[in-house]
Design a protein around this motif. Sequence first.
Motif, mmCIF file in Angstrom:
data_model
loop_
_atom_site.group_PDB
_atom_site.id
_atom_site.type_symbol
_atom_site.label_atom_id
_atom_site.label_comp_id
_atom_site.label_asym_id
_atom_site.label_seq_id
_atom_site.Cartn_x
_atom_site.Cartn_y
_atom_site.Cartn_z
ATOM 1 N N PHE A 81 1.229 -1.050 0.203
ATOM 2 C CA PHE A 81 -0.380 0.105 0.435
ATOM 3 C C PHE A 81 0.980 1.347 0.147
ATOM 4 C CE2 PHE A 81 1.083 -0.840 4.201
ATOM 5 C CZ PHE A 81 1.134 0.275 4.892
ATOM 6 N N ASN A 82 2.029 1.904 0.737
ATOM 7 C CA ASN A 82 3.033 2.510 0.893
ATOM 8 C C ASN A 82 3.741 2.990 -0.640
ATOM 9 O OD1 ASN A 82 4.506 -0.128 1.159
ATOM 10 N ND2 ASN A 82 6.472 0.796 2.173
ATOM 11 N N GLY A 93 1.482 14.209 -10.033
ATOM 12 C CA GLY A 93 2.278 15.512 -9.185
ATOM 13 C C GLY A 93 1.713 15.995 -7.699
ATOM 14 N N TRP A 94 1.737 16.046 -6.724
ATOM 15 C CA TRP A 94 1.077 16.262 -5.643
ATOM 16 C C TRP A 94 1.961 16.284 -4.290
ATOM 17 C CZ3 TRP A 94 -4.051 13.706 -4.904
ATOM 18 C CH2 TRP A 94 -5.343 14.420 -6.484
ATOM 19 N N THR A 95 2.564 17.780 -3.591
ATOM 20 C CA THR A 95 3.001 17.368 -2.882
ATOM 21 C C THR A 95 2.387 16.044 -1.275
ATOM 22 O OG1 THR A 95 2.354 19.641 -1.691
ATOM 23 C CG2 THR A 95 4.394 19.625 -2.876
ATOM 24 N N ARG A 96 3.184 16.086 -1.074
ATOM 25 C CA ARG A 96 2.654 15.529 0.843
ATOM 26 C C ARG A 96 1.118 16.109 1.335
ATOM 27 N NH1 ARG A 96 7.778 12.036 3.082
ATOM 28 N NH2 ARG A 96 7.645 10.282 1.493
ATOM 29 N N GLU A 97 2.037 17.127 1.534
ATOM 30 C CA GLU A 97 0.923 18.211 1.431
ATOM 31 C C GLU A 97 -0.305 18.420 0.928
ATOM 32 O OE1 GLU A 97 4.273 18.724 1.236
ATOM 33 O OE2 GLU A 97 4.959 19.004 3.132
ATOM 34 N N VAL A 107 0.002 16.278 7.281
ATOM 35 C CA VAL A 107 0.976 15.416 6.468
ATOM 36 C C VAL A 107 2.156 14.067 7.482
ATOM 37 C CG1 VAL A 107 3.359 16.112 5.615
ATOM 38 C CG2 VAL A 107 0.916 17.955 5.384
ATOM 39 N N SER A 108 2.131 14.383 8.775
ATOM 40 C CA SER A 108 2.746 13.599 9.325
ATOM 41 C C SER A 108 1.929 12.218 8.892
ATOM 42 C CB SER A 108 3.239 13.458 10.970
ATOM 43 O OG SER A 108 1.442 13.953 11.297
ATOM 44 N N VAL A 109 0.763 11.596 8.953
ATOM 45 C CA VAL A 109 -0.513 10.716 9.116
ATOM 46 C C VAL A 109 0.205 10.343 7.510
ATOM 47 C CG1 VAL A 109 -2.117 10.122 8.673
ATOM 48 C CG2 VAL A 109 -1.961 11.424 10.081
ATOM 49 N N GLU A 114 3.218 6.522 3.447
ATOM 50 C CA GLU A 114 4.061 6.255 3.037
ATOM 51 C C GLU A 114 5.636 5.375 2.936
ATOM 52 O OE1 GLU A 114 4.206 10.085 0.035
ATOM 53 O OE2 GLU A 114 3.109 9.860 -0.210
ATOM 54 N N SER A 115 5.655 5.575 4.304
ATOM 55 C CA SER A 115 7.311 4.920 4.626
ATOM 56 C C SER A 115 6.772 3.624 5.281
ATOM 57 C CB SER A 115 7.394 5.559 6.072
ATOM 58 O OG SER A 115 7.238 5.812 7.001
ATOM 59 N N GLY A 116 5.699 3.118 5.259
ATOM 60 C CA GLY A 116 5.079 2.297 5.691
ATOM 61 C C GLY A 116 4.929 1.456 7.127
ATOM 62 N N LYS A 117 5.644 2.990 7.849
ATOM 63 C CA LYS A 117 5.424 2.416 9.745
ATOM 64 C C LYS A 117 3.644 2.532 9.959
ATOM 65 C CE LYS A 117 9.849 5.479 9.825
ATOM 66 N NZ LYS A 117 10.353 6.365 10.494
ATOM 67 N N MET A 118 2.849 3.516 9.468
ATOM 68 C CA MET A 118 1.874 2.925 9.389
ATOM 69 C C MET A 118 1.203 2.560 8.478
ATOM 70 S SD MET A 118 -0.544 6.441 10.720
ATOM 71 C CE MET A 118 -2.465 6.249 9.783
ATOM 72 N N GLU A 119 0.167 1.299 8.598
ATOM 73 C CA GLU A 119 -1.053 1.244 7.909
ATOM 74 C C GLU A 119 -1.499 1.962 8.457
ATOM 75 O OE1 GLU A 119 -2.191 -3.307 8.045
ATOM 76 O OE2 GLU A 119 0.274 -3.534 7.843
ATOM 77 N N PRO A 120 -2.809 2.748 7.116
ATOM 78 C CA PRO A 120 -4.828 3.254 7.237
ATOM 79 C C PRO A 120 -5.581 2.170 7.801
ATOM 80 C CG PRO A 120 -3.765 3.205 4.737
ATOM 81 C CD PRO A 120 -2.292 2.283 5.680
#
Length: 167
Positions: A81-82, A93-97, A107-109, A114-120
């Motif tokens: 998923f990440n 073309g979007w930023t994380r913000e 943005v932290s979510v 994206e880093s795989g540290k959290m599963e939505p």
Amino acid sequence: MECEICGKEIEGKAVRTKIDGSVLLVCPDCAKFGRVQRDTPHERKFVTRDKKGRKQTNAKARPKPTQPRREEPMDELVEDFNILVRQARESKGWTREELGAKIYEKVSVINRIESGKMEPDLKLARKLEKTLNIKLVEKYDSMDLESFKSASSGPNTLGSIVKIKRK
């Protein structure tokens, strides 16, 4: 039969008594500690009343036919998923913000997803799916073990049943 409270032998018929939410078979002496249950669930009677509130008929309750519960397919997050979220965001073309602003998340979510540290959770995954036009949630049915046993060849092992996820 012994009383479920005092343990002495019950002479005659045991009394069904509800004590602190539990229905127990007790002797007549211990029945005073709770509320005596006069009927069993299968003997419970339904009373229909007319417009003036008078009883019309007493009919014995028929037990409801039990139907086997059908297991519903469950939703599961895809393995990568990440990577899918990051690639879809970058392709637009979007930023994380910007992505965070579109789905009303911090943005932290987005960073942790994206880093795989959290599963939505499923709600957030659905929002990401809709916004990025990607597939993050898949339905899966529980496996019918008997049909799997007959289809497999050789001895069954844990590895032949378990779905192994590799990173």
